[in-house]
Design an enzyme around this catalytic site. Structure first.
Site, mmCIF file in Angstrom:
data_model
loop_
_atom_site.group_PDB
_atom_site.id
_atom_site.type_symbol
_atom_site.label_atom_id
_atom_site.label_comp_id
_atom_site.label_asym_id
_atom_site.label_seq_id
_atom_site.Cartn_x
_atom_site.Cartn_y
_atom_site.Cartn_z
ATOM 1 N N HIS A 177 -7.983 -5.286 -0.708
ATOM 2 C CA HIS A 177 -6.736 -4.522 -0.613
ATOM 3 C C HIS A 177 -5.581 -5.280 0.020
ATOM 4 O O HIS A 177 -4.461 -5.260 -0.492
ATOM 5 C CB HIS A 177 -6.989 -3.226 0.158
ATOM 6 C CG HIS A 177 -5.778 -2.363 0.285
ATOM 7 N ND1 HIS A 177 -5.039 -1.970 -0.818
ATOM 8 C CD2 HIS A 177 -5.156 -1.815 1.381
ATOM 9 C CE1 HIS A 177 -4.025 -1.210 -0.421
ATOM 10 N NE2 HIS A 177 -4.069 -1.114 0.898
ATOM 11 N N SER A 230 0.835 -1.201 0.000
ATOM 12 C CA SER A 230 0.000 0.000 0.000
ATOM 13 C C SER A 230 0.871 1.253 0.000
ATOM 14 O O SER A 230 1.697 1.447 -0.885
ATOM 15 C CB SER A 230 -0.969 -0.059 1.182
ATOM 16 O OG SER A 230 -1.991 0.891 1.050
ATOM 17 N N ASP A 238 -9.729 -4.345 -5.342
ATOM 18 C CA ASP A 238 -9.174 -3.423 -4.361
ATOM 19 C C ASP A 238 -9.876 -2.079 -4.493
ATOM 20 O O ASP A 238 -9.705 -1.365 -5.480
ATOM 21 C CB ASP A 238 -7.670 -3.256 -4.593
ATOM 22 C CG ASP A 238 -6.974 -2.477 -3.482
ATOM 23 O OD1 ASP A 238 -7.660 -1.720 -2.767
ATOM 24 O OD2 ASP A 238 -5.753 -2.638 -3.337
#
Length: 267
Positions: free
Chosen positions: A242, A107, A212
């Site tokens: 995600h 991320s 996601d």
């Protein structure tokens, strides 16, 4: 789970706290980089897999995150986060000299890892980017508002496994408040810097959930087009959300990561 040791150092903006998952017979070092609002302790199962695969694993809480010092989730310059990561890297190398280093970021950590790889490509064996914030990221549009809203994260967007979201919501080391304007501005600046920077010519794996909603595939694709080098591999997992390392198919994801590492370790 593999045993771990905690340590700390004086970072660019205060005390940085990290962990090492040692491995006396390690074939490589794995440098883990966590995402926004969370902490390295959420990666114990990832570290355990990597240790069993032959890694000594290291990672630290970014400034303002987890057990590290600083106002919560406040980052005004991501180059300073990269500087702290470099200290973590050098510390690990000094303890285990000669081992190749694999960089793994998730991320926001994928964004940090990308910038790190742009700055220190010659020192790395390969890079793994999990659901990375790259290209254009829709939360940066909040900078156009006079006041950034306090919108709670929808924990169902993390994983198809509801227990993942429940643990996230109950974790006192996770930030559950709103974005801070300086952090969003710094993040937008970092994305611009990456987009204008060099392509990643070292072996790079991009892995992303097909569903996601926190870091949408199409937004990251814009950034991937800027950094894609000649030794680039991508894996998109249909239906995954995600946190692919915490997904219902996490064993598949981690097997793909370790297989990729095996392909690119020296010798």
């Amino acid at each position: 789970m593999a045993a771990w040791q905690e340590w700390s150092f004086d970072g660019t903006r205060g005390r940085i706290v990290g962990r090492t998952w040692p491995n006396d017979s390690a074939r490589y070092l794995a440098l883990l980089v966590h995402g926004y609002g969370e902490h390295i302790g959420r990666y114990e199962h990832v570290a355990d897999t990597l240790v069993r695969h032959g890694a000594e694993v290291v990672g630290a809480d970014h400034m303002g995150h987890g057990r590290s010092a600083g106002e919560r989730v406040l980052i005004t310059d991501y180059e300073e986060v990269v500087d702290d990561l470099h200290t973590v890297d050098e510390r690990a190398r000094s303890a285990r000299p000669g081992l190749p280093v694999v960089l793994i970021g998730h991320s926001m950590g994928g964004m940090i890892a990308t910038r790190y790889a742009q700055r220190y490509a010659d020192t790395l064996c390969c890079v793994v980017l999990s659901g990375p914030v790259l290209g254009v990221w829709s939360p940066t549009k909040l900078l156009q508002l006079d006041e950034i809203p306090d919108t709670p994260l929808d924990i169902t967007t993390l994983s198809r496994d509801p227990a993942v979201g429940q643990r996230y919501a109950a974790d006192p080391l996770v930030w559950h408040g709103p974005f801070k304007r300086p952090t969003l501005q710094a993040l937008a600046t970092c994305l611009e810097t990456i987009n204008a920077g060099p392509r990643l010519e070292l072996p790079t794996l991009w892995a992303h959930g097909g569903d996601d909603q926190l870091v949408p595939l199409a937004e990251t694709q814009v950034g991937i087009d800027h950094i894609r080098g000649s030794r680039f591999t991508e894996r998109i997992y249909p239906g995954a959300r995600h946190e692919i390392f915490n997904e219902t198919n996490k064993d598949e994801v981690l097997a793909d990561v370790t297989a990729f590492i095996d392909q690119h370790l020296p010798g």
